[in-house]
Design a protein around this motif. Structure first.
Motif, PDB file in Angstrom:
ATOM      1  N   ILE A   1     -58.177  57.449  71.840  1.00 32.29           N
ATOM      2  CA  ILE A   1     -56.977  58.155  72.283  1.00 32.29           C
ATOM      3  C   ILE A   1     -57.318  59.043  73.474  1.00 32.29           C
ATOM      4  CG2 ILE A   1     -55.878  58.168  70.003  1.00 32.29           C
ATOM      5  CD1 ILE A   1     -56.789  61.152  69.754  1.00 32.29           C
ATOM      6  N   CYS A   2     -56.296  59.422  74.218  1.00 30.70           N
ATOM      7  CA  CYS A   2     -56.406  60.525  75.154  1.00 30.70           C
ATOM      8  C   CYS A   2     -55.861  61.752  74.437  1.00 30.70           C
ATOM      9  CB  CYS A   2     -55.606  60.265  76.422  1.00 30.70           C
ATOM     10  SG  CYS A   2     -56.124  58.806  77.348  1.00 30.70           S
ATOM     11  N   ALA A   3     -56.616  62.829  74.433  1.00 32.57           N
ATOM     12  CA  ALA A   3     -56.222  64.053  73.739  1.00 32.57           C
ATOM     13  C   ALA A   3     -56.284  65.204  74.743  1.00 32.57           C
ATOM     14  CB  ALA A   3     -57.142  64.328  72.556  1.00 32.57           C
ATOM     15  N   SER A   4     -55.111  65.676  75.157  1.00 34.59           N
ATOM     16  CA  SER A   4     -55.012  66.635  76.265  1.00 34.59           C
ATOM     17  C   SER A   4     -54.397  67.928  75.756  1.00 34.59           C
ATOM     18  CB  SER A   4     -54.165  66.040  77.391  1.00 34.59           C
ATOM     19  OG  SER A   4     -54.645  64.756  77.752  1.00 34.59           O
ATOM     20  N   VAL A   5     -55.162  69.028  75.826  1.00 36.67           N
ATOM     21  CA  VAL A   5     -54.766  70.299  75.224  1.00 36.67           C
ATOM     22  C   VAL A   5     -54.245  71.262  76.294  1.00 36.67           C
ATOM     23  CG1 VAL A   5     -55.523  72.234  73.796  1.00 36.67           C
ATOM     24  CG2 VAL A   5     -56.543  69.971  73.458  1.00 36.67           C
ATOM     25  N   ASN A   6     -53.062  71.809  76.046  1.00 41.96           N
ATOM     26  CA  ASN A   6     -52.465  72.867  76.866  1.00 41.96           C
ATOM     27  C   ASN A   6     -52.318  72.449  78.335  1.00 41.96           C
ATOM     28  OD1 ASN A   6     -52.148  74.490  74.589  1.00 41.96           O
ATOM     29  ND2 ASN A   6     -54.162  75.418  74.835  1.00 41.96           N
ATOM     30  N   HIS A   7     -53.177  72.953  79.224  1.00 48.92           N
ATOM     31  CA  HIS A   7     -53.030  72.670  80.655  1.00 48.92           C
ATOM     32  C   HIS A   7     -53.568  71.294  81.044  1.00 48.92           C
ATOM     33  CE1 HIS A   7     -57.240  73.729  80.506  1.00 48.92           C
ATOM     34  NE2 HIS A   7     -57.391  73.413  81.785  1.00 48.92           N
TER      35      HIS A   7
ATOM     36  N   THR B   1     -60.656  69.053  65.404  1.00 47.54           N
ATOM     37  CA  THR B   1     -61.238  68.714  66.704  1.00 47.54           C
ATOM     38  C   THR B   1     -60.569  67.457  67.252  1.00 47.54           C
ATOM     39  OG1 THR B   1     -63.001  67.299  65.838  1.00 47.54           O
ATOM     40  CG2 THR B   1     -63.469  69.669  66.010  1.00 47.54           C
ATOM     41  N   THR B   2     -60.531  67.351  68.560  1.00 51.47           N
ATOM     42  CA  THR B   2     -59.944  66.158  69.166  1.00 51.47           C
ATOM     43  C   THR B   2     -60.782  64.920  68.842  1.00 51.47           C
ATOM     44  OG1 THR B   2     -61.068  66.693  71.254  1.00 51.47           O
ATOM     45  CG2 THR B   2     -58.762  67.412  70.999  1.00 51.47           C
ATOM     46  N   GLY B   3     -62.093  65.109  68.672  1.00 50.13           N
ATOM     47  CA  GLY B   3     -62.945  63.995  68.278  1.00 50.13           C
ATOM     48  C   GLY B   3     -62.625  63.508  66.873  1.00 50.13           C
ATOM     49  N   GLY B   4     -62.300  64.447  65.979  1.00 48.10           N
ATOM     50  CA  GLY B   4     -61.907  64.071  64.626  1.00 48.10           C
ATOM     51  C   GLY B   4     -60.631  63.249  64.628  1.00 48.10           C
ATOM     52  N   LEU B   5     -59.679  63.633  65.458  1.00 55.05           N
ATOM     53  CA  LEU B   5     -58.434  62.872  65.575  1.00 55.05           C
ATOM     54  C   LEU B   5     -58.699  61.476  66.123  1.00 55.05           C
ATOM     55  CD1 LEU B   5     -56.106  65.654  67.041  1.00 55.05           C
ATOM     56  CD2 LEU B   5     -56.126  64.792  64.696  1.00 55.05           C
ATOM     57  N   ASP B   6     -59.631  61.385  67.065  1.00 51.05           N
ATOM     58  CA  ASP B   6     -59.964  60.090  67.647  1.00 51.05           C
ATOM     59  C   ASP B   6     -60.516  59.135  66.585  1.00 51.05           C
ATOM     60  OD1 ASP B   6     -60.340  58.602  70.310  1.00 51.05           O
ATOM     61  OD2 ASP B   6     -62.329  58.424  69.410  1.00 51.05           O
ATOM     62  N   ALA B   7     -61.357  59.647  65.701  1.00 55.53           N
ATOM     63  CA  ALA B   7     -61.932  58.808  64.642  1.00 55.53           C
ATOM     64  C   ALA B   7     -60.847  58.287  63.704  1.00 55.53           C
ATOM     65  CB  ALA B   7     -62.981  59.597  63.865  1.00 55.53           C
ATOM     66  N   ILE B   8     -59.859  59.145  63.406  1.00 59.62           N
ATOM     67  CA  ILE B   8     -58.744  58.730  62.546  1.00 59.62           C
ATOM     68  C   ILE B   8     -57.948  57.617  63.218  1.00 59.62           C
ATOM     69  CG2 ILE B   8     -56.548  59.494  61.545  1.00 59.62           C
ATOM     70  CD1 ILE B   8     -57.889  62.280  61.216  1.00 59.62           C
ATOM     71  N   ALA B   9     -57.699  57.768  64.514  1.00 64.97           N
ATOM     72  CA  ALA B   9     -56.934  56.758  65.245  1.00 64.97           C
ATOM     73  C   ALA B   9     -57.657  55.419  65.263  1.00 64.97           C
ATOM     74  CB  ALA B   9     -56.673  57.241  66.669  1.00 64.97           C
ATOM     75  N   GLU B  10     -58.961  55.453  65.494  1.00 64.82           N
ATOM     76  CA  GLU B  10     -59.704  54.195  65.552  1.00 64.82           C
ATOM     77  C   GLU B  10     -59.669  53.472  64.216  1.00 64.82           C
ATOM     78  OE1 GLU B  10     -63.675  52.171  67.371  1.00 64.82           O
ATOM     79  OE2 GLU B  10     -63.604  54.364  67.271  1.00 64.82           O
TER      80      GLU B  10
END
Length: 270
Positions: A69-75, A36-45
């Motif tokens: 982070i900004c996490a932007s998927v596909n479009h 999930t993009t939220g999971g990636l955000d937690a890792i970054a923080e």
């Protein structure tokens, strides 16, 4: 006002840039089917704070950006808010990250394919990243700021009919994340800012955004996420670049920009 930095201040920006690069490379390794993009955000923080830095994005702007982070998927082009969105094989994910170290900012972005992506998407990523390096190579003391956008546009047009996203671009950076000047990603002959002469001591974030289709975008109801108007996939790459007396110093690149700038023959900070 354009903020000009000393070599000692550039060194602090380098520390911030390496923290951003480390966070992005950590996240690159975590992009896989089901994350999930939220999971990636937690890792970054966790990564940024464990390196004695502060996230640049969290709480920024109005309304305050709610994530690290900004996490932007596909479009989604830029400024995607991390959350419950699940990344799947075949998707592309743009990750933008910023950190503050002892009062100085670093800012960079990558676009990553999840699993195997189609050749058209892979080429979109390649062209976007290479257009960034063409723009960086145009940074030179005494040259007009508009040379950066011209270099990006010329390269992109040589590669295919990609949409160069309008209304978003690079910026000055230093004691703040977004500072003067604004840096266009295309040729803007009538823009007075494009006639500004670059000077040693400047730091710029260079960040082209390309879409497979239209250059036009919309902002969603969350007031942050920018999407391509026609729903076409988009990519985003960014580096922070310092114009020093010894050459260009890409403070958010592990090697300082040596590999990316090697084909251009420009001086790089040792």
């Amino acid at each position: 006002m354009i903020e000009l930095k000393t070599e000692e201040q550039f060194a602090l920006m380098r520390e911030a840039g390496l923290i951003v690069r480390g966070a992005l490379e950590t996240l690159r390794g975590e992009v896989k089917d089901g994350v999930t993009t939220g999971g990636l955000d937690a890792i970054a923080e966790e990564y940024i704070r464990s390196h004695d830095a502060v996230p640049s994005f969290k709480g920024y702007g109005d309304p305050p950006f709610p994530a690290v982070i900004c996490a932007s998927v596909n479009h989604e082009v830029v400024h995607g808010i991390p959350g419950q969105t699940v990344v799947r094989d075949g998707d592309i994910l743009s990750i933008d990250c910023g950190a503050i170290y002892q009062g100085w900012h670093g800012d960079a972005a990558i676009t990553v394919g999840c699993g195997e992506i189609g050749p058209e998407l892979a080429e979109l990523l390649r062209v976007t990243e290479q257009s960034m390096w063409h723009g960086i190579a145009a940074i030179q003391d005494g040259k007009k700021l508009g040379e950066i956008g011209s270099a990006i546009q010329s390269y992109v047009r040589s590669q295919g009919p990609y949409g160069i996203v309008e209304g978003y671009g690079g910026h000055g950076i230093g004691t703040e994340m977004h500072m003067d000047p604004f840096v266009h990603n295309q040729r803007m002959l009538r823009d007075p800012g494009s006639r500004l002469r670059m000077r040693t001591g400047m730091a710029l974030a260079i960040e082209p955004m390309l879409a497979l289709g239209s250059k036009f975008t919309l902002v969603t109801d969350d007031q942050w996420t920018v999407v391509s108007r026609d729903g076409s996939p988009a990519a985003h790459f960014e580096q922070t670049v310092c114009l020093t007396e010894q050459g260009l110093w890409v403070t958010t690149a592990e090697d300082g920009g040596k590999a990316g700038l090697a084909p251009f023959g420009v001086a790089v900070h040792p």
